[in-house]
Structures are given as C-alpha cells and as structure tokens.
Design an enzyme around this catalytic site. Structure first.
Site, PDB file in Angstrom:
ATOM      1  N   ASP A   1      46.466   6.534  77.617  1.00 18.70           N
ATOM      2  CA  ASP A   1      47.064   6.976  78.734  1.00 18.70           C
ATOM      3  C   ASP A   1      46.321   6.472  80.071  1.00 18.70           C
ATOM      4  OD1 ASP A   1      48.961   8.109  77.223  1.00 18.70           O
ATOM      5  OD2 ASP A   1      47.880  10.090  77.226  1.00 18.70           O
TER       6      ASP A   1
ATOM      7  N   LYS B   1      56.338   4.901  76.866  1.00 15.82           N
ATOM      8  CA  LYS B   1      55.688   6.068  77.495  1.00 15.82           C
ATOM      9  C   LYS B   1      56.695   6.600  78.345  1.00 15.82           C
ATOM     10  CE  LYS B   1      52.037   6.106  74.891  1.00 15.82           C
ATOM     11  NZ  LYS B   1      51.955   7.052  73.927  1.00 15.82           N
TER      12      LYS B   1
HETATM   13  C1  S3P Z   1      49.323  12.358  72.847  1.00 16.59           C
HETATM   14  C2  S3P Z   1      49.374  11.263  72.075  1.00 16.59           C
HETATM   15  C3  S3P Z   1      49.554  10.037  72.758  1.00 16.59           C
HETATM   16  C4  S3P Z   1      49.656  10.132  74.346  1.00 16.59           C
HETATM   17  C5  S3P Z   1      50.111  11.201  74.805  1.00 16.59           C
HETATM   18  C6  S3P Z   1      49.555  12.528  74.312  1.00 16.59           C
HETATM   19  C7  S3P Z   1      49.320  13.647  71.881  1.00 16.59           C
HETATM   20  O1  S3P Z   1      50.942   9.560  72.528  1.00 16.59           O
HETATM   21  O2  S3P Z   1      49.971   8.877  74.946  1.00 16.59           O
HETATM   22  O3  S3P Z   1      50.208  11.399  76.177  1.00 16.59           O
HETATM   23  O4  S3P Z   1      48.835  14.665  72.490  1.00 16.59           O
HETATM   24  O5  S3P Z   1      49.385  13.329  70.844  1.00 16.59           O
HETATM   25  P1  S3P Z   1      51.187   8.580  71.037  1.00 16.59           P
HETATM   26  O6  S3P Z   1      50.532   9.616  69.964  1.00 16.59           O
HETATM   27  O7  S3P Z   1      52.759   8.626  70.954  1.00 16.59           O
HETATM   28  O8  S3P Z   1      50.515   7.495  71.309  1.00 16.59           O
END
Ligand code: S3P
Length: 445
Positions: free
Chosen positions: A323, A350
C-alpha cells in the site's frame, strides 16, 4: 460524505514534531471480525474510526453482533463460532473495503442463507474470484455463476469441508478469508503460503490461543487451522498504521531541515517493506522503543530529512510494501537517478488502478517514467519546482490523494486534488495532522 477537493498552493516549511497516527486498518478489521466469533465481551482500544471500519461495525451489527463504544473502547459481544444471525436476502454493504468484503465472505462461508454482498463503484471492479474459488471448495455457492466481481450473492454451506489451498498471489486478504472460513469448519484447513503476505490474522489467532499452527519452511509457510474450536473474548490495544505513517515519513524525508517522531506504530516485519526500501534510498530512519505487544511488534519511527538516491527495488519486497508504493513513487520522483519498482501488477487491482494512475499523475506534472507491464521506472528530478496549475483526478483512491498531497508540499505549483473525501476510508485525521506540521491547503466543495 459529500465530495470535496483540496487545493495546495504553497510548499510546506521545515518542521520538528511528534505525532500519533490512527489505528492500524488491517488490525482493526481483524479485531472486530475475530472478536465477533469469540465467547464473551472483547474490549478493543485504539480502533481506527474510518469509513472502512465503520462499514465493518455496521456489517457485524446487521449480522446480530452487539457492538458498543464506551469511553473510547469498543466492546464486542461475541457469541462464539456460527453465532451470526443470518437470513435469506440479507444485504451486506462493504463500501470501499476489499478487506471487509473478502474477510467477511470467509466468515459467511458456513452460513446456509442467501446473502447479497455489495460495495461501492471502486470495490465492484475488484477481483473476487480469488476468494470465490477457495470458498467454493469449502462448499459455498456464489451467484450469478461465473461472476467475478461484486455485487454477488453467496450461500454458505451447512456442512463445510476443510480444504488445502496454495496461496500464490501474496494476498493477505485471500489467506485471511480462508482462515476465517476454516474457524467454523470441522477438520484441519491447510494453507501453503508460497508468497508471504501480512500475517496479522495468524498473529491475532495465536495471541488469543485459537487452534492455529504455522510451520516455516525455506520457501513457504504451512498454516494449519483446526476448525470448530471455540475461543474466548480478548482485549486488544491497536497500534498506529504504518500505511498512514508512510505519508509523514516521505514528507519529512523530502522537506529540508525537518524531523518527525511517529509514535506507537505497528512494525510487523510483513509491513515494513517501506522502511527497507527508503533506507536503501539513503533515508535517515530509526526505529526505537520496539516491543512486542498483543502479538505484534510495535515501536516509534524517527525520520530526518535526507537526500534520496535511486534504487532498483526487487519484486520480493512488494507484499510487505504493497500500500506504500504510491507515496514511494513520489520519493523516487525527487531522488537522484532512475528508480525501478518491479512486480507491481497487484497495484492495479486496488481501490483504483494505482500503478497506471500514479504513472499518469507523475507524467502530468512533468516527471518522466517508463511503464512496462508490472514495472515502472521513475526518472528522478531532485530540483523539481512546479510553477503552473494542475488538477489531479484521484479516481476516488484515498492513498493516491494522500500521496499527491505529499507531492504538492514538495514540488510546489498550484495543485487541485479532486475527490479528496475518499481519505476518510482509511485516515480521517490526515489533513488535521498535516496542518499540525504546517501544511497549507484549501478545501473546495
Ligand atoms: C490488506 C491486505 C492487502 C492490502 C490491503 C489490506 C489486509 O491487500 O493492500 O490494503 O488487511 O489484509 P491484499 O491482501 O489483497 O494484497
């Protein structure tokens, strides 16, 4: 929330400040969702009060969970595994939050009612087949058939089956969705984690003594969860969010003669890729008072202005930095030389297609880049000084808004950032904290 733009006309002056940022979003979602499955009253301090988290609270309330805020502590009344009050045609709105949609669908995998899951325009474009496929193996059904995005209907299974899954994306949301589905599924669910991602779900379950085991091998982790084993309510203190601290870290590095101390931040190694990357770029960053609290590493971050140099950032650092790339691209734009970030394909999945969007925003303000599939090369311009007016379309992406805000403070010019209200999804006090450091901006309705 009504839409508004933010206009920045002046660069920020030097500062020397100590700040706290709001609670970690990943931990806040998990604390609420997991405590709803425990027995008794869980007490959660430091919970992030952003739109994403309020959507999680509202979704849980809709599923019959009592949640009360008393003296800044959220009390979650858990009734154990399988205690959601579901009925046919219930609609759950996940708003802008991929984490809420994917993790809650995991929990709903063991409820045999037809539930509609909806989200906002951005969430409705994001890929859901990554959880539909494994949750389907537990026995859940998704409708319409072959639909890969929200809105969709799901019917969980009364007789779910424990699964074995290989996680190759490096997605904590996929991993956590499966772990949450496994909690109320008899037998042992196994996840072979081939690409490591943030491990807050595992840490929280270990901390509350749920039946989870993690074996670490050279090239993967093997996560096993024994389902239908109850756990008790718990108390948690949620530290600040590294993904929010990131904007202040980069702002301080790029502002001459400045220092910031950001206190009580979650320093889980699966989240600190940004620190590794920035240190390689020559950043003066120190982590102090590091301790383990409630199963997570926590500490303070001290940052001093630095002259950044370009790097070649390996794809292996992507999951622990995911992120933070939008703001890292601003750091690269101000660094000496050409920085390469590779393996960024997930960024386009995203809240907005972040890789493409940040590339065009950088180009819009005159920063040269080369974008080739999953790799971006950014040709740094250490002396950049804008003197024109620009309007930036943020595509309702909170992290793009905040990254561009940091850019405005450093690059100069007159910049209008549209749909800045999206920042409320993750960091409602962002503008307040920026003002505290001396940033000047106008809000345009
Ligand atoms: C998150 C995982 C990430 C991240 C998101 C929050 C989480 O996404 O980008 O903002 O809390 O598990 P991904 O697991 O899809 O990469």
């Amino acid at each position: 929330m009504k839409s508004f733009s933010v206009v920045v006309k002046k660069k920020i002056n030097k500062f020397d400040k100590t700040i706290f940022v709001e609670g970690d979003k990943s931990l806040s979602h998990r604390a609420l969702l997991i405590s709803s499955q425990g027995y008794g009253i869980s007490k959660l301090r430091g919970l992030l009060e952003s739109e994403d988290i309020l959507n999680t609270i509202n979704a849980l309330k809709k599923l019959g969970v009592k949640i009360i805020k008393y003296k800044n502590i959220y009390h979650v009344y858990g009734n154990g595994l399988g205690s959601f009050k579901t009925k046919n045609n219930l609609t759950i709105n996940a708003g802008n939050s991929g984490t809420l949609a994917r993790l809650l669908m995991g929990l709903l995998t063991t409820y045999p009612h037809k539930i509609k899951i909806i989200g906002d325009k951005s969430l409705s474009k994001r890929p859901m087949e990554r959880i539909i496929t494994p949750l389907g193996k537990f026995g859940a059904t998704f409708m319409p058939k072959n639909k890969k995005t929200l809105p969709c209907y799901m019917i969980g299974s009364e007789m779910p089956i424990a699964i074995s899954h290989k996680e190759k994306i490096g997605s904590a949301q996929v991993k956590s969705s499966i772990i949450l589905a496994s909690l109320n599924t008899p037998g042992i669910t196994k996840i072979k984690e081939l690409k490591k991602s943030r491990d807050h779900t595992e840490n929280m379950l270990k901390f509350i003594r749920a039946k989870i085991k993690i074996k670490k091998f050279k090239t993967y982790n093997l996560i096993s969860i024994e389902g239908q084993k109850d756990f008790k309510a718990f108390n948690l203190n949620i530290p600040g969010d590294m993904s929010s601290a990131a904007f202040f870290i980069v702002l301080t590095l790029l502002t001459k003669h400045s220092i910031i101390k950001i206190k009580n931040i979650n320093l889980n190694p699966t989240r600190t890729g940004i620190i590794i990357i920035l240190k390689k770029m020559n950043a003066k960053i120190k982590l102090t008072n590091v301790k383990t609290k409630y199963g997570e590493k926590v500490g303070d971050i001290v940052v001093k202005s630095s002259i950044l140099k370009s790097i070649n950032c390996p794809a292996s650092l992507v999951p622990s930095t995911i992120d933070e790339f939008t703001v890292l691209m601003i750091a690269a734009a101000k660094a000496k030389g050409t920085t390469t970030f590779s393996g960024l394909g997930e960024l386009n999945k995203k809240e907005s297609p972040r890789l493409n969007l940040m590339n065009s925003i950088l180009n819009q303000v005159g920063i040269k880049t080369k974008l080739k599939r999953e790799t971006i090369k950014i040709i740094g311009s250490p002396k950049i000084n804008l003197n024109k007016s620009y309007t930036i379309n943020s595509h309702f992406d909170h992290r793009v808004c905040m990254s561009v805000f940091v850019m405005c403070q450093i690059f100069g010019g007159q910049i209008k950032i549209k749909d800045f209200n999206s920042v409320a999804t993750s960091f409602p006090s962002f503008l307040y904290l920026m003002k505290l450091l001396g940033a000047k901006y106008e809000i345009k309705k």
